[in-house]
Design an enzyme around this catalytic site. Sequence first.
Site, PDB file in Angstrom:
ATOM      1  N   GLU A  43       0.908  -1.199   0.050  1.00 20.78           N
ATOM      2  CA  GLU A  43       0.002   0.146   0.209  1.00 20.78           C
ATOM      3  C   GLU A  43       0.811   1.386   0.140  1.00 20.78           C
ATOM      4  O   GLU A  43       1.781   0.961   0.730  1.00 20.78           O
ATOM      5  CB  GLU A  43      -0.956  -0.153   1.203  1.00 20.78           C
ATOM      6  CG  GLU A  43      -1.800   1.363   1.123  1.00 20.78           C
ATOM      7  CD  GLU A  43      -2.752   1.270   2.672  1.00 20.78           C
ATOM      8  OE1 GLU A  43      -3.049   0.027   2.914  1.00 20.78           O
ATOM      9  OE2 GLU A  43      -2.844   2.359   3.230  1.00 20.78           O
ATOM     10  N   GLU A  70      -2.437  11.817   2.828  1.00 13.75           N
ATOM     11  CA  GLU A  70      -3.071  11.417   3.830  1.00 13.75           C
ATOM     12  C   GLU A  70      -3.011  12.048   5.128  1.00 13.75           C
ATOM     13  O   GLU A  70      -1.888  12.492   5.613  1.00 13.75           O
ATOM     14  CB  GLU A  70      -2.834   9.596   4.029  1.00 13.75           C
ATOM     15  CG  GLU A  70      -3.550   9.234   5.189  1.00 13.75           C
ATOM     16  CD  GLU A  70      -3.586   7.615   5.201  1.00 13.75           C
ATOM     17  OE1 GLU A  70      -4.547   6.850   5.794  1.00 13.75           O
ATOM     18  OE2 GLU A  70      -2.406   7.363   5.231  1.00 13.75           O
TER      19      GLU A  70
END
Length: 377
Positions: free
Chosen positions: A132, A137
Site C-alpha cells: 500500500e 493522507e
Amino acid sequence: MRSFTTVLAFTGLVPLAFATYSIKDNYSPDKFLDMFEFETSDDLTHGYVDYVNRETAQEHGLLGSKDDKNVVFRVDDTSVASGRGRKSVRLASKAKYNKGLVVIDIAHMPGNACGVWPAFWMTGPNWPNSGEIDILEGVNLQSENMVTMHTSESCSFAGSSCFAPKGCSANGGAFGDGFNKGNGGIYAMEWTSNAIHVWHFPRGKEPEGILGKHPDPRKWGEPTTRHDGGDNCHIDSHFKDQQIVFTTTFCGDWAGTTFSSDSTCAQKAPTCPDFVQNNPKAFSEAFWEINALKVYTQTNDEPSFESDGEQPDDTNNGPKPDVTVAPGSVVTEYITAPPVTITLQPGQAMPQEPLRQDDGLNGKRRRARRQHLEERI
C-alpha cells in the site's frame, strides 16, 4: 539553426536508451468517474462512514464538476448521519499498475475537521502482501501530509519496518486547510524497482511539463519524501497490482483513536462518532476537486523491435559510444563498434547505412532506427 550530432553504428543489437515516461492513462474530467469503481463495502479501517454507489451519490449531490473542467466528489454535509455513518464515496481505479509515475493536480482536498480522514493512495490485492502506498493522507486538524508504506514482513526503509498495519511513514507536503489556502497544487509519486518517491509542488511552483506527454522527475529536484529500496526492501516483491484509491472516511482506526487526544476535538463531543453524526455543517469543506490525474509508464525513447524468429547479430558487440547533442535534442544511445560519426542539419535525411547491407531482421532494425532518428530532428 539546430544541428544534431551523434556517434552510432548500425548493428543488430538492441539499443540502450535514456528512459522516459509516456502517458498510460489519462483520468480526464469527462471520463474520470467511469474509470473508477464505487466501492460500497464496510470500511476496513472501522470508520463511521457509509460508502455509497454512484447512483446514490448523485441523488444526494455528492458528485459534480466546475465548468466541466474538473471533478468534484464530497461527503454528505446536510443530514444527521445514521446507520453505518456519514455518506461518502470510495473510488478505486478499474486499472491496476505495476511501477510508473502518478501525477495529480488537486484544486481542493477535504479540509481540516475533527473526525475527518481523507486519503489519496494506492493498494494491491491480498493486503498487505501486495503493498500500500499512501500518497496524501492525514486526519483531524493535521497540517502536514503523511506518506506511508504498508507491506508484508521483511521490508523496511531508513531502519523503520513497513510491516502492516503500522507501516513506515515520512512527513512532507501541505495537507488540509493549508493545502487549500494556496489553491491546491500537485502531488506526484514515482515508483520504480529502486525507490518510491513523492513530490509536492504548491500552486505556481510546478515544474514545467509535469503533466505533459513526457514528464521527467530527474528535473524536479529532491523528492519531498523518499522511500529508497535495497537490501532492506525488495520493492518489486512487496508492491504490485496497485489500484488508485480516493477515500474520505471518519473516525476509525486513526482519526477516531486520536480524536480525544486532540484538545480542540475533545471539547466538541464525547466521542468521534457522536461529533460526526450530529454536525453535518462541520464537513462542508470535506470534498475533493481534481483538475487532472495522469498515470505514466516508463519507456525508452526508441522504436520497438519485435523478433520474427531471426536472432540478432551480436558479432559487433563493443563499447558504448559517447553521445553529444545540442540542447533540446533527443537521442538514443547504441552499443556499437566501430562507431560512425554523422552530423545532420534540420530536414536532412540520414545517409544510407555505411555498414553491412542485408534484408534480414538486422536490416529491418537498422532502417527503423534511421527513420526514428530522422523523425526526431
